[in-house]
Design a protein around this motif. Structure first.
Motif, PDB file in Angstrom:
ATOM      1  N   ILE A 101      50.944  39.215  42.996  1.00  0.00           N
ATOM      2  CA  ILE A 101      49.702  39.313  43.527  1.00  0.00           C
ATOM      3  C   ILE A 101      48.824  40.770  43.068  1.00  0.00           C
ATOM      4  O   ILE A 101      47.654  40.584  42.749  1.00  0.00           O
ATOM      5  N   LYS A 102      49.556  41.907  42.621  1.00  0.00           N
ATOM      6  CA  LYS A 102      48.943  42.994  42.052  1.00  0.00           C
ATOM      7  C   LYS A 102      48.399  42.461  40.718  1.00  0.00           C
ATOM      8  O   LYS A 102      47.036  42.852  40.662  1.00  0.00           O
ATOM      9  N   ARG A 103      48.931  41.717  39.829  1.00  0.00           N
ATOM     10  CA  ARG A 103      48.114  41.290  38.661  1.00  0.00           C
ATOM     11  C   ARG A 103      46.945  40.507  38.887  1.00  0.00           C
ATOM     12  O   ARG A 103      46.158  40.528  37.996  1.00  0.00           O
ATOM     13  N   ALA A 104      47.280  39.553  40.016  1.00  0.00           N
ATOM     14  CA  ALA A 104      46.102  38.727  40.227  1.00  0.00           C
ATOM     15  C   ALA A 104      44.694  39.445  40.860  1.00  0.00           C
ATOM     16  O   ALA A 104      43.620  38.885  40.527  1.00  0.00           O
ATOM     17  N   TYR A 105      45.095  40.506  41.615  1.00  0.00           N
ATOM     18  CA  TYR A 105      43.774  40.921  42.429  1.00  0.00           C
ATOM     19  C   TYR A 105      43.505  42.465  42.157  1.00  0.00           C
ATOM     20  O   TYR A 105      42.339  42.701  42.324  1.00  0.00           O
ATOM     21  N   LEU A 106      44.427  43.296  41.643  1.00  0.00           N
ATOM     22  CA  LEU A 106      44.098  44.633  41.811  1.00  0.00           C
ATOM     23  C   LEU A 106      43.169  44.858  40.445  1.00  0.00           C
ATOM     24  O   LEU A 106      42.071  45.681  40.834  1.00  0.00           O
ATOM     25  N   PRO A 107      43.149  44.258  39.296  1.00  0.00           N
ATOM     26  CA  PRO A 107      42.087  44.553  38.433  1.00  0.00           C
ATOM     27  C   PRO A 107      40.714  44.280  38.823  1.00  0.00           C
ATOM     28  O   PRO A 107      40.015  45.154  38.567  1.00  0.00           O
ATOM     29  N   LYS A 108      40.517  43.200  39.311  1.00  0.00           N
ATOM     30  CA  LYS A 108      39.315  42.765  39.968  1.00  0.00           C
ATOM     31  C   LYS A 108      38.682  43.775  41.029  1.00  0.00           C
ATOM     32  O   LYS A 108      37.488  43.975  41.437  1.00  0.00           O
ATOM     33  N   LEU A 109      39.767  44.268  41.986  1.00  0.00           N
ATOM     34  CA  LEU A 109      39.255  45.034  43.299  1.00  0.00           C
ATOM     35  C   LEU A 109      39.020  46.483  42.705  1.00  0.00           C
ATOM     36  O   LEU A 109      38.034  47.141  43.094  1.00  0.00           O
TER      37      LEU A 109
END
Length: 596
Positions: A145-153
């Motif tokens: 989840i971190k890899r999927a969402y944190l960069p774009k957030l």
């Protein structure tokens, strides 16, 4: 007229001078952020706030958000401003470099937050919610989840929210009904409705990531049966691009007293795909990671509005001609003197100034503790910092928003009849500031958290993180000298705080209502003592600067004079607060319910 220019000199004083010996500094991970570098960051943030955010504050309030066919459009200029904000790297300022953040200290980030809130509070809520969501995901979500969402957030490409409240439950989240049904692929189907969701729907980003509290089918009743789920508005494709709709819809936006350019939404989740964040039935712990971050930020909102209200009031008080000075004519070439000559106007302006400088100083101390809690390599320092932030979070949230609201109303009063008219712009501050005392847990709830959870935690360990440095400062600076009146006043206020703590602890053991009756007064008392401690430290620093010579005499002289006003005109409230706490619950609870 809305007037705002970031108080950079005072911000640098708090950042670089005031708290240097608090035991939270010297962190290797933050050594690269020198005063020259952080000063440049603050200068650019001030420029952006002044040139981009402030000009669309009043127009955003006048236009508000638009809701049509489930779509929310923010006011004119907001989308362009957000694009510049994200491209400028402001969404990633204090985020972890692992996810694309810049890793700046919270002590710097909170000052930038203050600027955004002063210039345009409605705008500031959008990236502010995203930062809170990032904090919760980083602390509790799986690596996938971190890899999927944190960069774009972190980059600001996507935005985040927190979805707690339902129409039948606000503070008492144990009553919530939103449900989550597990699926064979490890995901969940989330169904339910949430209200009062800030930034729940808007046109600033391509996707919105909702953190939703819900119940599993076999969950225990109450708060022990709540789990946290990540539910995107659009499901991401494998390549990270935005994919199909996820059954997340905005049913309406609220028509509010203030913050009209911030979309407050009713959100509906209809078999929406979500993923568990943290452990099953442990959602409150995960959500509180976000809420505690947001509570400090909400306190900064109060400070931000208070500063803008103060600057706008000062501008008007210098410009508005009305009456003559009681001590003689000050503007002989004009038909009247500017109203800043009048003592009662000075009372209001000095009160606002003291509130702002005191809150900024206290938030600087808390922000340094946030940095030490996250980055210090010393376990003892890390623990002390965690204790201090736990104790002070409800104080920052409640006291700062109380004082910001008061400052906004004082600004209206300074303007007189013109302040009550929309064209002046200051009545917007009064409306915008009001919600900060309510959301993220009302200020009464913050007081109950302080008294009910924090005071007795670990046999008073949290309190020691505050009491010990204040006591040590009083002892080190007692005796004769120019600061004696100030140190004596601090000692008296601190004594009232100690006695109040003992009173609450003793009475609360046998009667919880006694602690509840004292809670709000105690929170304000603790906060005022904290501000007094910071003002005393500031006075000592300023006095030494003036003694040994400085080319900034005006700044340090004003610092001492503002501190003196605080000690003489505001700190005496602590004596009354002690008497109110000592009086107990009797008169508060005496009237029969039917008599109301």
């Amino acid at each position: 007229m809305q007037v705002y220019d970031a108080p950079l000199r005072d911000m640098r004083f708090v950042l670089d001078e005031l708290h240097q010996d608090d035991g939270f500094g010297g962190i290797p991970a933050l050594e690269e952020f020198t005063p020259d570098l952080t000063s440049a960051v603050l200068e650019e943030a001030a420029r952006f706030s002044r040139e981009v955010l402030a000009p669309i504050n009043r127009s955003g309030d006048e236009e508000g958000c638009h809701f049509e066919n489930g779509v929310v459009r923010t006011p004119e200029g907001f989308k362009e401003a957000y694009k510049q904000f994200a491209e400028g790297g402001w969404t990633s300022l204090a985020s972890d470099p692992e996810w694309g953040g810049q890793g700046l200290p919270e002590a710097v980030s909170k000052l930038v937050e203050e600027m955004s809130c002063s210039a345009n509070l409605s705008f500031g809520l959008y990236p502010g919610l995203s930062h809170g969501a990032t904090t919760a995901i980083e602390g509790h979500a799986s690596e996938d989840i971190k890899r999927a969402y944190l960069p774009k957030l972190v980059s600001g490409e996507w935005a985040g929210t927190m979805c707690l409240t339902e129409s039948h439950c606000g503070t008492d989240l144990g009553l919530l009904r939103t449900r989550a049904v597990p699926q064979d692929d490890g995901s969940y189907r989330v169904t339910g409705s949430k209200i009062f969701i800030s930034a729940g729907e808007h046109d600033l980003t391509d996707n919105i990531i909702h953190l939703v509290l819900a119940r599993l089918p076999d969950a225990p009743k109450g708060v022990k049966g709540i789990s946290l789920f990540l539910v995107p508005k659009y499901l991401p494709n494998d390549d990270g691009s935005v994919g199909p709709s996820n059954g997340v819809a905005c049913g309406a936006i609220e028509h509010k007293m203030g913050l009209k350019a911030s979309a407050t939404c009713q959100m509906n989740f209809d078999d929406s795909t979500g993923w568990l964040v943290g452990e099953p039935n442990k959602g409150m712990a995960a959500m509180f990671t976000m809420m505690n971050a947001e509570r400090v930020s909400v306190g900064i909102q109060g400070l931000g509005v208070g500063e803008a209200a103060y600057q706008s009031a000062v501008w008007y008080a210098k410009d508005r001609l009305q009456g003559r000075s009681l001590s003689g004519v000050k503007n002989p070439d004009g038909p009247a003197d500017p109203i800043i000559v009048h003592p009662d106007v000075r009372r209001m302006l000095m009160t606002m100034r003291a509130y702002n400088e005191g809150c900024r100083a206290l938030s600087g101390w808390v922000s340094r503790a946030l940095d030490a809690e996250k980055h210090s390599p010393d376990p003892e320092v890390k623990q002390r910092a965690a204790d201090f932030t736990a104790l002070m979070t409800p104080v920052v949230k409640a006291l700062f928003t109380d004082l910001g609201h008061e400052s906004a109303h004082l600004a209206v009063q300074c303007y007189g009849g013109h302040g009550y008219i929309r064209e002046s712009g200051v009545e917007q501050y009064a409306r915008d500031a009001r919600i900060a005392m309510i959301y993220e847990g009302t200020n009464g709830i913050q007081a109950l958290d302080l008294v009910g959870r924090k005071l007795g935690a670990h046999t008073g360990r949290y309190l020691r993180s505050f009491f010990h440095p204040v006591s040590a400062f009083i002892e080190e600076n007692s005796g004769e000298g120019p600061m004696k009146p100030m140190i004596d006043a601090l000692a008296r206020a601190f004594g009232a705080l100690q006695l109040s703590t003992a009173t609450i602890a003793q009475r609360g053991m046998s009667d919880p209502e006694e602690a509840g009756a004292a809670a709000s007064d105690y929170l304000r008392l603790l906060g005022l003592v904290g501000m007094a401690y910071c003002f005393a430290r500031a006075t000592k620093i300023a006095g030494l600067k003036l003694l040994f010579g400085t080319d900034e005499k005006a700044f340090y002289d004003a610092k001492i004079k503002t501190a003196t006003f605080f000690f003489e005109r505001i700190l005496p409230q602590t004596a009354a607060l002690f008497l109110q706490i000592k009086a107990g619950k009797k008169s508060m609870m005496a009237l029969d319910q039917d008599a109301f």
